[in-house]
Design a protein around this motif. Sequence first.
Motif, short mmCIF file in Angstrom:
data_model
loop_
_atom_site.label_atom_id
_atom_site.label_comp_id
_atom_site.label_asym_id
_atom_site.label_seq_id
_atom_site.Cartn_x
_atom_site.Cartn_y
_atom_site.Cartn_z
N LEU A 74 88.45 -5.80 25.48
CA LEU A 74 87.13 -5.44 25.00
C LEU A 74 86.95 -5.82 23.54
N SER A 75 87.99 -5.64 22.74
CA SER A 75 87.87 -5.94 21.31
C SER A 75 87.84 -7.44 21.06
N SER A 76 88.27 -8.25 22.01
CA SER A 76 88.24 -9.70 21.81
C SER A 76 86.90 -10.31 22.20
N VAL A 77 86.07 -9.56 22.90
CA VAL A 77 84.74 -10.03 23.28
C VAL A 77 83.81 -9.76 22.11
N PRO A 78 82.85 -10.64 21.86
CA PRO A 78 81.94 -10.40 20.73
C PRO A 78 81.39 -8.99 20.74
N SER A 79 81.55 -8.30 19.64
CA SER A 79 81.17 -6.90 19.58
C SER A 79 79.68 -6.69 19.61
N SER A 80 78.90 -7.69 19.26
CA SER A 80 77.45 -7.50 19.30
C SER A 80 76.93 -7.42 20.72
N LEU A 126 71.07 -22.85 20.33
CA LEU A 126 71.83 -22.42 19.16
C LEU A 126 73.29 -22.13 19.51
N PRO A 127 74.21 -22.57 18.67
CA PRO A 127 75.62 -22.24 18.90
C PRO A 127 75.90 -20.78 18.53
N PRO A 128 77.01 -20.22 19.03
CA PRO A 128 77.34 -18.81 18.78
C PRO A 128 77.34 -18.41 17.31
N LYS A 129 77.85 -19.25 16.43
CA LYS A 129 77.90 -18.90 15.01
C LYS A 129 76.50 -18.71 14.44
N ASP A 158 81.39 -10.92 14.96
CA ASP A 158 81.05 -12.05 15.85
C ASP A 158 80.96 -13.35 15.07
N ALA A 159 80.31 -13.29 13.91
CA ALA A 159 80.17 -14.50 13.09
C ALA A 159 81.54 -15.03 12.66
N LYS A 160 82.41 -14.14 12.26
CA LYS A 160 83.76 -14.56 11.86
C LYS A 160 84.52 -15.15 13.04
#
Length: 155
Positions: A7-13, A82-85, A110-112
């Motif tokens: 869960l922590s490795s999936v984007p938190s947003s 749009l890309p994820p970043k 998520d950005a990082k």
Amino acid sequence: MSAYRILSSVPSSIRRATLLAAAACALALPAPAHADEYDATIKDIQSTMGGVPSFVKQFPKAGLPGAWAEVKAIQLSDKTALPPKVKALISLAVAAQIPCTYCIWSDTQDAKRAGASDEEIQEAVAMAALTRHWSTIFNGMQVDFDTFKKEMGGE
């Protein structure tokens, strides 16, 4: 790998976006979702995220299927413009203006994870502040919109 680690490795947003999107979609749904739609959504969230955050279970069942579909179609999809970043930086800039502590934290993570540098994160937030600053001036001083467009190279 534990459910927490997955869960922590999936984007938190995703957790935050699910809640925000579900709020919007709950009003748009004509009728409550059937139990099978809700159950299928919970299973999909489990599969995608490796767990189901507790706030998802607090959300009205009728709105969750539509909210999750929206999150998957826009935020999580790799078939968008749009890309994820960029998505994470936009979301962070908006979150800073709302302000939403939950969103700011998760969007920064998520950005990082998407490869944003500290400088890019800082610039995204500064752009949000700059936009808000000038919007306050233009609106508060009631600058004529047609004149503004002409002076800025528009019509």
